[in-house]
Design a protein around this motif. Structure first.
Motif, mmCIF file in Angstrom:
data_model
loop_
_atom_site.group_PDB
_atom_site.id
_atom_site.type_symbol
_atom_site.label_atom_id
_atom_site.label_comp_id
_atom_site.label_asym_id
_atom_site.label_seq_id
_atom_site.Cartn_x
_atom_site.Cartn_y
_atom_site.Cartn_z
ATOM 1 N N GLU A 11 0.839 -1.195 0.000
ATOM 2 C CA GLU A 11 0.000 0.000 0.000
ATOM 3 C C GLU A 11 0.885 1.259 0.000
ATOM 4 O OE1 GLU A 11 -3.224 -0.029 -0.315
ATOM 5 O OE2 GLU A 11 -3.676 -2.122 0.099
ATOM 6 N N PRO A 12 0.350 2.399 -0.391
ATOM 7 C CA PRO A 12 1.131 3.646 -0.422
ATOM 8 C C PRO A 12 1.736 4.037 0.931
ATOM 9 C CG PRO A 12 -0.893 3.930 -1.655
ATOM 10 C CD PRO A 12 -0.989 2.597 -0.967
ATOM 11 N N ASP A 13 1.096 3.621 2.036
ATOM 12 C CA ASP A 13 1.607 3.987 3.362
ATOM 13 C C ASP A 13 2.666 3.028 3.886
ATOM 14 O OD1 ASP A 13 0.137 1.737 4.083
ATOM 15 O OD2 ASP A 13 -1.176 2.792 5.487
ATOM 16 N N GLY A 14 3.087 2.025 3.071
ATOM 17 C CA GLY A 14 4.115 1.081 3.480
ATOM 18 C C GLY A 14 3.579 -0.190 4.097
ATOM 19 N N THR A 15 2.280 -0.240 4.368
ATOM 20 C CA THR A 15 1.687 -1.474 4.868
ATOM 21 C C THR A 15 1.371 -2.372 3.667
ATOM 22 O OG1 THR A 15 -0.574 -0.597 4.804
ATOM 23 C CG2 THR A 15 0.687 -0.302 6.876
ATOM 24 N N ALA A 16 0.874 -3.563 3.959
ATOM 25 C CA ALA A 16 0.550 -4.490 2.873
ATOM 26 C C ALA A 16 -0.822 -5.101 3.097
ATOM 27 C CB ALA A 16 1.606 -5.580 2.768
ATOM 28 N N THR A 17 -1.441 -5.510 2.001
ATOM 29 C CA THR A 17 -2.790 -6.046 1.977
ATOM 30 C C THR A 17 -2.774 -7.421 1.322
ATOM 31 O OG1 THR A 17 -3.714 -3.825 1.848
ATOM 32 C CG2 THR A 17 -5.105 -5.602 1.060
ATOM 33 N N LEU A 18 -3.606 -8.321 1.844
ATOM 34 C CA LEU A 18 -3.836 -9.630 1.233
ATOM 35 C C LEU A 18 -5.196 -9.604 0.551
ATOM 36 C CD1 LEU A 18 -2.911 -12.048 4.156
ATOM 37 C CD2 LEU A 18 -1.686 -11.835 2.003
ATOM 38 N N ALA A 19 -5.307 -10.255 -0.589
ATOM 39 C CA ALA A 19 -6.597 -10.354 -1.265
ATOM 40 C C ALA A 19 -6.679 -11.683 -2.007
ATOM 41 C CB ALA A 19 -6.778 -9.197 -2.246
ATOM 42 N N TYR A 20 -7.881 -12.247 -1.999
ATOM 43 C CA TYR A 20 -8.100 -13.482 -2.762
ATOM 44 C C TYR A 20 -9.578 -13.671 -3.044
ATOM 45 C CZ TYR A 20 -9.702 -15.919 1.489
ATOM 46 O OH TYR A 20 -10.396 -16.310 2.612
ATOM 47 N N ALA A 21 -9.856 -14.387 -4.114
ATOM 48 C CA ALA A 21 -11.217 -14.824 -4.399
ATOM 49 C C ALA A 21 -11.412 -16.138 -3.663
ATOM 50 C CB ALA A 21 -11.417 -15.012 -5.896
ATOM 51 N N THR A 22 -12.515 -16.268 -2.961
ATOM 52 C CA THR A 22 -12.745 -17.496 -2.201
ATOM 53 C C THR A 22 -12.814 -18.697 -3.143
ATOM 54 O OG1 THR A 22 -15.149 -17.354 -2.314
ATOM 55 C CG2 THR A 22 -14.050 -16.232 -0.442
ATOM 56 N N PRO A 23 -12.390 -19.853 -2.668
ATOM 57 C CA PRO A 23 -12.516 -21.051 -3.492
ATOM 58 C C PRO A 23 -13.951 -21.301 -3.968
ATOM 59 C CG PRO A 23 -10.973 -21.456 -1.732
ATOM 60 C CD PRO A 23 -11.593 -20.112 -1.450
ATOM 61 N N THR A 24 -14.937 -21.024 -3.126
ATOM 62 C CA THR A 24 -16.329 -21.193 -3.552
ATOM 63 C C THR A 24 -16.631 -20.303 -4.751
ATOM 64 O OG1 THR A 24 -17.037 -21.824 -1.335
ATOM 65 C CG2 THR A 24 -18.737 -21.003 -2.812
ATOM 66 N N THR A 25 -16.125 -19.087 -4.736
ATOM 67 C CA THR A 25 -16.315 -18.175 -5.861
ATOM 68 C C THR A 25 -15.580 -18.686 -7.098
ATOM 69 O OG1 THR A 25 -16.585 -16.284 -4.390
ATOM 70 C CG2 THR A 25 -15.913 -15.812 -6.657
ATOM 71 N N VAL A 26 -14.347 -19.106 -6.901
ATOM 72 C CA VAL A 26 -13.523 -19.570 -8.019
ATOM 73 C C VAL A 26 -14.142 -20.781 -8.704
ATOM 74 C CG1 VAL A 26 -11.278 -20.598 -8.590
ATOM 75 C CG2 VAL A 26 -11.388 -18.612 -7.065
ATOM 76 N N PHE A 27 -14.671 -21.706 -7.914
ATOM 77 C CA PHE A 27 -15.222 -22.936 -8.478
ATOM 78 C C PHE A 27 -16.725 -22.851 -8.791
ATOM 79 C CE2 PHE A 27 -11.395 -24.718 -6.331
ATOM 80 C CZ PHE A 27 -10.765 -25.169 -7.475
ATOM 81 N N ALA A 28 -17.335 -21.707 -8.557
ATOM 82 C CA ALA A 28 -18.772 -21.541 -8.789
ATOM 83 C C ALA A 28 -19.228 -21.946 -10.192
ATOM 84 C CB ALA A 28 -19.200 -20.103 -8.480
ATOM 85 N N PRO A 29 -18.480 -21.616 -11.256
ATOM 86 C CA PRO A 29 -18.955 -21.990 -12.597
ATOM 87 C C PRO A 29 -19.047 -23.506 -12.831
ATOM 88 C CG PRO A 29 -17.249 -20.308 -12.741
ATOM 89 C CD PRO A 29 -17.287 -20.782 -11.310
ATOM 90 N N TYR A 30 -18.454 -24.293 -11.938
ATOM 91 C CA TYR A 30 -18.410 -25.742 -12.125
ATOM 92 C C TYR A 30 -19.345 -26.480 -11.168
ATOM 93 C CZ TYR A 30 -14.232 -23.930 -14.279
ATOM 94 O OH TYR A 30 -13.360 -23.180 -15.033
ATOM 95 N N MET A 31 -20.057 -25.755 -10.339
ATOM 96 C CA MET A 31 -20.889 -26.386 -9.310
ATOM 97 C C MET A 31 -22.010 -27.238 -9.896
ATOM 98 S SD MET A 31 -19.587 -25.831 -6.399
ATOM 99 C CE MET A 31 -18.512 -24.684 -5.524
ATOM 100 N N ALA A 32 -22.600 -26.819 -10.984
ATOM 101 C CA ALA A 32 -23.680 -27.614 -11.583
ATOM 102 C C ALA A 32 -23.182 -28.994 -11.985
ATOM 103 C CB ALA A 32 -24.271 -26.891 -12.791
ATOM 104 N N ASP A 33 -21.956 -29.066 -12.490
ATOM 105 C CA ASP A 33 -21.387 -30.350 -12.897
ATOM 106 C C ASP A 33 -20.814 -31.133 -11.720
ATOM 107 O OD1 ASP A 33 -22.010 -29.931 -15.583
ATOM 108 O OD2 ASP A 33 -20.097 -28.930 -15.974
ATOM 109 N N GLY A 34 -20.272 -30.420 -10.732
ATOM 110 C CA GLY A 34 -19.620 -31.080 -9.600
ATOM 111 C C GLY A 34 -20.548 -31.405 -8.456
ATOM 112 N N GLY A 35 -21.716 -30.778 -8.439
ATOM 113 C CA GLY A 35 -22.722 -31.067 -7.429
ATOM 114 C C GLY A 35 -22.262 -30.811 -6.002
#
Length: 166
Positions: free
Chosen positions: A117-141
């Motif tokens: 970050e501009p102030d020298g601190t740091a940030t973590l960010a991620y898309a949740t696995p549920t979000t990432v795998f959402a397009p495959y849920m219909a097939d994966g059940g």
């Protein structure tokens, strides 16, 4: 668009993260698209990156990939904030997901970004696995839903551990 941000609550484990329906603070260089969690810390970039890798190991996952433009940009004379994308996964999850929906493995490893970050601190960010795998849920059940939910818990623990002040 709905934004989600995680704020450290100071507790251990998954209970340490409290999802909110607000954007990251105005000072953050990261937005938070739907399904993303953003955790702002007081740690500097190098410390947070190291703590993330340690948290991955402590939660019995593996760093599978790493990529970041910061060092290469510096070699070209460009200065940009610290940025590293760390791919995290584990083979037993990979095998289970491939058995359910082979195409879903294009999403692995799940990526966690560390951003200075501009102030020298740091940030973590991620898309949740549920979000990432959402397009495959219909097939994966239900089985894929259970795997993704299990990964959600593990990733929440990793991020809580990495961002915790020691």
């Amino acid at each position: 668009m709905k934004f989600q941000t995680i704020v450290l609550a100071g507790c251990l484990g998954i209970a340490a993260l409290a999802p909110l329906t607000a954007p990251a603070t105005a000072d953050s260089v990261l937005g938070s698209p739907d399904g993303w969690y953003v955790v702002e810390t007081d740690k500097d970039y190098a410390t947070l990156l190291n703590d993330l890798k340690e948290a991955v190991k402590a939660n019995k996952m593996a760093v599978v990939t790493e990529a970041g433009p910061t060092e290469v940009a510096a070699q070209r004379g460009a200065t940009i904030p610290g940025n590293r994308v760390v791919g995290v996964f584990r083979n037993d999850y990979a095998v289970s997901i491939i058995e359910l929906v082979p195409a879903a493995m294009i999403e692995a490893p799940i990526r966690i970004m560390v951003m200075e970050e501009p102030d020298g601190t740091a940030t973590l960010a991620y898309a949740t696995p549920t979000t990432v795998f959402a397009p495959y849920m219909a097939d994966g059940g239900g089985e894929l839903e259970e795997l993704a939910a299990s990964l959600d818990e593990i990733f929440a623990d990793i991020v809580a551990d990495a961002s915790r002040d020691d």
